[in-house]
Motif scaffolding. Structure first.
Motif, PDB file in Angstrom:
ATOM      1  N   ALA A 116       0.708  -1.143  -0.009  1.00 23.14           N
ATOM      2  CA  ALA A 116      -0.098  -0.009  -0.102  1.00 23.14           C
ATOM      3  C   ALA A 116       1.028   1.359   0.050  1.00 23.14           C
ATOM      4  N   PRO A 117       0.353   2.145  -0.690  1.00 21.03           N
ATOM      5  CA  PRO A 117       1.195   3.697  -0.709  1.00 21.03           C
ATOM      6  C   PRO A 117       1.152   4.225   0.675  1.00 21.03           C
ATOM      7  N   ALA A 118       1.953   5.157   1.046  1.00 21.92           N
ATOM      8  CA  ALA A 118       1.853   6.007   2.153  1.00 21.92           C
ATOM      9  C   ALA A 118       0.568   6.767   2.137  1.00 21.92           C
ATOM     10  N   LEU A 119       0.231   7.036   3.295  1.00 18.92           N
ATOM     11  CA  LEU A 119      -1.179   8.045   3.509  1.00 18.92           C
ATOM     12  C   LEU A 119      -0.468   9.433   3.383  1.00 18.92           C
ATOM     13  N   MET A 120      -1.082  10.001   2.421  1.00  8.93           N
ATOM     14  CA  MET A 120      -0.468  11.417   2.284  1.00  8.93           C
ATOM     15  C   MET A 120      -1.524  12.219   1.760  1.00  8.93           C
ATOM     16  N   PRO A 121      -2.109  13.224   2.071  1.00 10.58           N
ATOM     17  CA  PRO A 121      -1.741  14.036   3.289  1.00 10.58           C
ATOM     18  C   PRO A 121      -2.306  13.219   4.519  1.00 10.58           C
ATOM     19  N   GLU A 139      -6.159  11.062  -3.016  1.00  9.37           N
ATOM     20  CA  GLU A 139      -6.428   9.965  -2.351  1.00  9.37           C
ATOM     21  C   GLU A 139      -7.470   9.028  -3.074  1.00  9.37           C
ATOM     22  N   LEU A 140      -7.880   9.161  -4.244  1.00  7.59           N
ATOM     23  CA  LEU A 140      -8.608   8.318  -5.118  1.00  7.59           C
ATOM     24  C   LEU A 140      -7.327   7.450  -5.609  1.00  7.59           C
ATOM     25  N   LEU A 141      -6.406   8.207  -6.155  1.00 10.97           N
ATOM     26  CA  LEU A 141      -5.010   7.388  -6.516  1.00 10.97           C
ATOM     27  C   LEU A 141      -4.730   6.212  -5.521  1.00 10.97           C
ATOM     28  N   ARG A 142      -4.549   6.814  -4.500  1.00  8.57           N
ATOM     29  CA  ARG A 142      -4.062   5.974  -3.084  1.00  8.57           C
ATOM     30  C   ARG A 142      -5.029   4.519  -2.914  1.00  8.57           C
ATOM     31  N   LEU A 143      -6.177   4.980  -3.203  1.00 11.88           N
ATOM     32  CA  LEU A 143      -7.229   3.576  -2.767  1.00 11.88           C
ATOM     33  C   LEU A 143      -7.256   2.941  -3.984  1.00 11.88           C
ATOM     34  N   LEU A 144      -7.129   3.401  -5.256  1.00  9.58           N
ATOM     35  CA  LEU A 144      -7.197   2.802  -6.389  1.00  9.58           C
ATOM     36  C   LEU A 144      -5.769   1.916  -6.688  1.00  9.58           C
ATOM     37  N   MET A 201       4.472  15.270  -7.885  1.00 12.15           N
ATOM     38  CA  MET A 201       3.496  16.037  -6.708  1.00 12.15           C
ATOM     39  C   MET A 201       3.209  15.381  -5.761  1.00 12.15           C
ATOM     40  N   TYR A 202       2.904  14.069  -5.825  1.00 15.07           N
ATOM     41  CA  TYR A 202       2.533  13.292  -4.608  1.00 15.07           C
ATOM     42  C   TYR A 202       3.642  12.187  -4.386  1.00 15.07           C
ATOM     43  N   PRO A 203       4.817  12.397  -3.626  1.00 16.15           N
ATOM     44  CA  PRO A 203       6.012  11.387  -3.692  1.00 16.15           C
ATOM     45  C   PRO A 203       5.520   9.927  -3.014  1.00 16.15           C
ATOM     46  N   ASN A 204       4.204  10.012  -2.346  1.00 17.41           N
ATOM     47  CA  ASN A 204       3.795   8.969  -1.554  1.00 17.41           C
ATOM     48  C   ASN A 204       3.356   7.628  -2.652  1.00 17.41           C
ATOM     49  N   LEU A 205       3.200   8.216  -4.043  1.00 12.91           N
ATOM     50  CA  LEU A 205       2.792   7.304  -5.247  1.00 12.91           C
ATOM     51  C   LEU A 205       4.024   7.090  -5.930  1.00 12.91           C
ATOM     52  N   ARG A 206       5.263   7.531  -5.598  1.00 16.81           N
ATOM     53  CA  ARG A 206       6.457   6.649  -6.380  1.00 16.81           C
ATOM     54  C   ARG A 206       6.365   5.256  -6.320  1.00 16.81           C
ATOM     55  N   GLY A 207       6.544   4.659  -7.528  1.00 22.08           N
ATOM     56  CA  GLY A 207       6.506   3.249  -7.304  1.00 22.08           C
ATOM     57  C   GLY A 207       5.342   2.613  -7.544  1.00 22.08           C
ATOM     58  N   THR A 253     -17.128  -6.757  -5.375  1.00 22.53           N
ATOM     59  CA  THR A 253     -17.401  -6.587  -3.940  1.00 22.53           C
ATOM     60  C   THR A 253     -17.332  -5.152  -3.455  1.00 22.53           C
ATOM     61  N   GLU A 254     -18.239  -4.967  -2.435  1.00 21.73           N
ATOM     62  CA  GLU A 254     -18.484  -3.396  -1.984  1.00 21.73           C
ATOM     63  C   GLU A 254     -17.007  -2.839  -1.142  1.00 21.73           C
ATOM     64  N   ASP A 255     -16.249  -3.755  -0.812  1.00 22.07           N
ATOM     65  CA  ASP A 255     -14.968  -3.273   0.006  1.00 22.07           C
ATOM     66  C   ASP A 255     -13.805  -3.294  -0.998  1.00 22.07           C
ATOM     67  N   ALA A 256     -13.946  -3.779  -2.195  1.00 25.46           N
ATOM     68  CA  ALA A 256     -12.709  -3.825  -2.880  1.00 25.46           C
ATOM     69  C   ALA A 256     -11.875  -2.568  -3.027  1.00 25.46           C
ATOM     70  N   GLY A 257     -10.780  -2.712  -2.973  1.00 25.45           N
ATOM     71  CA  GLY A 257      -9.984  -1.392  -2.492  1.00 25.45           C
ATOM     72  C   GLY A 257      -9.864  -0.574  -1.570  1.00 25.45           C
ATOM     73  N   LEU A 258     -10.884  -1.287  -0.488  1.00 26.32           N
ATOM     74  CA  LEU A 258     -11.376  -0.344   0.735  1.00 26.32           C
ATOM     75  C   LEU A 258     -11.198  -1.019   2.091  1.00 26.32           C
TER      76      LEU A 258
END
Lengths: 344, 344, 344, 344
Positions: free
Chosen positions: A339-344, D16-21, D45-51, D332-337
């Motif tokens: 999972a990616p880091a939580l940001m912000p 946050e959409l990107l993080r969850l998806l 812009m969002y280094p948490n998404l690197r990788g 499923t309702e919790d996919a990605g969640l």
């Protein structure tokens, strides 16, 4: 699916193991122990786990029940793993110790810094220091892992390329480290209160900290000679995160430092060398098993500066423990850690 | 009572001047200027000042009105004091500049770091660097004061004793500094948002920061020779405070470092050398015009570590400016500056 | 100069008294007691006080030494003032109690909420509830003051104008209150750790809190009839500050609410009615003895909303205690309390 | 795998959409648009998404490219979805709008509160309000979803049981809400700076806030009659989280409120009714798509108090959007969640 146990589960590294393992496709948590909270459901102490471990309760540590697990994590104060690890190993259970018990190869040095005799010197030979970026192959074969400390992880990953390449004066390394307050654990101490620790910054242990011999040992391995290190940790008003700022004096013209770092970690999925000129933020690794690095050489200076950030509870503790588990059991190295880091 | 003006009063150093001067027995604020907010009452922007300056409003900068003041503070971006200081001095008004305009003695160095020509090189000769612990007697006689920057204040006070005594390698000094976010000013920038800057730590300017030449100049004065300095500032999730962690390699056996520091600052009411073994917290100076210091020598090391904390808005800016004013006008040095820090 | 003592000085209200009294021109602190820390200098526990009380150390409580003071503050848990107040009063010492011991006029109600018998019911008749905006004249004559609680101060000041004017349904008042963590004291408790309390918000005591009967008593005095109150306190991730959001249903067309509030507090130097449409921030009173209020009537609604902010340690505790002292001894009411809030 | 697009991806709900998806097994992000940042990689812009999204860059919004997606999320200011939704629907793309554009059924009410004409009134009939706990079956069939606002989600989930059962006075509901600062978006505004918003608490919009009509509409649906609501939002010094404290006056003896809440949400995997007496903390849902509730009835009172917490960026925005997507596409309702909240 393998079965794992957690000894000493009420602290922050214990709950973080549960959080990470809830997403692990190959692991089932069989037992989590706590003498003080035996009988309490984990989700009553940590409501973030409601819906994930609704039937799991803390139990008294029971060597037989733990010995029936494939692996057991120790998330305990020092000394506890000394007492139990041998018995578990004898039952064929692999041990992943997040405490300091097996990090130092020299039992006497351990004893000096921890103020008590080493409780299991006979196991030191087979204990493997669980920094995958240094010892991946040995970890795959190990029965007993000493998970590195949080500061040592951030500092070693940042300095490995320079020391392995012999570029800096190994006698005068400086590691100025800043940690969030979870590094101090979940103990009820006045200096850790929000009213005391927020809106403030301070150093501690400036004259000597227990992570110093561990870092020196690891850096010495990388340099293939003893190193001299000044290490000053600081308490920072945030929950998670370590920022290590590392200073080394170049002893030779180093060539392309950015390339050196990128090549050293090219195959490492949990070390991210940021683009040249970057300043990694601890929040960019919040909740993630990643170390992000940047290397700077200030103009006109012979000093190289490395910036290294991790989440002290993940790559600095529980995430690294799971990474070790994955290696030991042949799972994909990022199982439960994607999972990616939580940001912000 | 003397009359003072403040140019550029909407930023944090401006409002901090007002807060401190509200308690000053000898000073009346005659004018505070802001082009963007002209006409707005200061207490409408800063409600903490309600009941203190109910009739004071920001006004367009008017050289004549400012020239009628006994002293004028500049709490402006660089370049503004260059343009106005000469005109005010000509009217007999003393100038206390909190910006960087007159901090560097060499106009060319200034120009390099600030990316524009120096606007008033003819005033550099008479500008006095307003660090009372170095230049108290010159400050008493000065007409034009360059108030030191926040980082430079914390770093210089921490290193003066070592450099004056010639104890450390002046070519390889390291200053690892951590600042609260008010150091970045009151500008509306995304990286300064609470959602971006809290729960995180990062370095910035690791390859070069504008305070570097200022610190080098001051340390060079103390050492009586040019110094080599690596300076890495960090952003810390707190409002106020600077923590400077300073590293110097001893070139000689130093004797009693604690005594050295205590003696150096024995007569300084705003520098507090803490007891041996202390780790000063930035919150211990929150709102107060104090620098607290501690000196450590880690066991078995030839590196000395100095910990230095200030409130960047007080001893690092507005408080030091008032301290300079007090010296220039013969007031007691702590007039308006006597209140203890706010803690917790 | 009068001499004062402080009983129970290690908590946040104790150190805050010291901070405020350091600026008081008429008061000298003669003694500060603490059983647990007897012998420790106050500035070793609270380094913000270094340079202010360098010779003052915590001492064992000694009734004779305290009885030699003109006034004694109790900054203690409940029950302590019960035991000592009578003896001090008998020696002619005035008592200003910051605890809950004398806030409730009815000893039985006290006993119900505090779970123990009232220890000094014979003193209740002469105890004066120290809210100057309600009882200034009685305070001037008092020998024994019960300083109001923090929530009760914020709530009462916000509701007084409406209840005195009989404008709202007194049976259904709602007080939704948010407090910084110093409200929970300096005890070492896990929920108060930075790692637990920051980055989070929660209610507590939603089914009943000890400040409820105190607020009801005060509001009942203002309304001249019993009131019905729902009071929900919340823990907010900040050090200082209370924000009370107060809801009352209008029972009659109220006329100009803004004017009502301004007139009620026209002569009060420590209550600031903000301009119409304002939303006071707790930081605007940080460190200051002020309550800032705003009154709103949402469009199309019969509910009036009052916003009330104080610093829980100042107007909600130690500052109000000093204000009471000033009234009792005929000092100017703002002696020691004149400094603006620290902002930012 | 379906393909999705995100319009307006630079804000907090976009990242946050990107993080969850990134954790969603059935979804691939095909495009993310931003006029201002077109060409920039999202992970710059969002280094948490690197990788995670190393090849994904912001692009100019292109209706054809978006129309080739199976679904498009709008994470935009109001007005943008009005302009584009129709065109996308015509191409067979389903639209999930996180903005306010389709939340109010009445275009005139929308126009009043948003100060501009409604841009797509012809789509209002088929827009479904995306609160699964109210409208799950309609969501499954929908082509156009209006994702509820953050405050409206917390408030409606907390009040549904009481209103559906007709237990409280629907004319006088009070919702006192506290939000972390990400609720104010990623815009560079002075009041959102760490130096301004931390260590403070304030209300805003006390006289009227845009979420008011949305909440009233939803509560009216639950009550099957118009409701009267006083809604006061507050800014809290934390990054994420909403705490809604809800007050309703009972009009009848309600029976077992705990059971009522538990039954109402028995089948809801994202609503957690906590044990009786609980006080949910916002941190217990940090990063998770969960609403935790507790219901209290203070002793001797006819007022019921409901405590409701969500993460404003997850169950209050992007997580709820993904939950809607899952329902629309039969996942499923919790996919990605499924990940637990990050705590501490």
């Amino acid at each position: 699916m393998i079965k794992v146990g957690i000894v000493g589960g009420t602290g922050y590294t214990g709950v973080e193991l549960l959080r990470l393992l809830a997403q692990h496709p190959e692991v089932e948590v069989e037992a989590i122990t706590s003498r003080s909270e035996a009988g309490m459901r984990v989700c009553d102490m940590y409501p973030n786990l409601r819906g994930h471990y609704d039937d799991l309760a803390f139990s008294e540590p029971d060597p037989q029940r733990l010995g029936a697990c494939d692996a057991v994590f120790f998330a305990t104060p020092h000394g506890v793993a000394h007492a139990l690890a041998g018995e578990l190993l004898a039952q064929g259970t692999r041990v992943i110790d997040l405490s300091a018990d097996f990090r130092l190869r020299d039992a006497e040095v351990w004893s000096e810094w921890y103020g008590q005799p080493h409780g299991a010197p006979e196991l030191l030979d087979e204990a493997v220091y669980g920094l995958p970026e240094m010892h991946r192959e040995r970890i795959r074969q190990a029965r007993l892992i000493a998970v590195p400390g949080c500061y040592p992880t951030a500092v070693q990953l940042g300095l490995l390329p320079l020391l392995e390449a012999g570029l800096i004066d190994a006698d005068h390394i400086i590691a100025d480290c800043k940690s969030g307050v979870t590094g101090a654990g979940r103990g009820a101490k006045v200096p850790s209160l929000l009213a005391e620790a927020s809106e403030s910054m301070k150093a501690y242990g400036a004259s000597g900290h227990r992570h110093l011999p561990e870092i020196r040992q690891g850096l010495g391995d990388a340099a293939d000679r003893p190193v001299g290190l000044t290490f000053v940790p600081h308490l920072t008003p945030m929950i998670r995160g370590i920022h290590a700022t590392l200073y080394g004096r170049l002893t030779t013209e180093p060539g392309d430092l950015q390339a050196l770092f990128e090549q050293r970690f090219a195959d490492e999925s949990f070390v991210d060398v940021m683009p040249s000129g970057s300043h990694p933020e601890t929040r960019s690794v919040k909740g993630a098993n990643v170390c992000r690095l940047a290397v700077h050489r200030p103009a006109g200076s012979d000093t190289v500066v490395v910036l290294s950030v991790i989440d002290n509870l993940v790559k600095g503790a529980s995430g690294q423990a799971v990474q070790n588990l994955n290696l030991m059991f042949g799972f994909t190295e990022d199982a439960g850690l994607a999972a990616p880091a939580l940001m912000p």
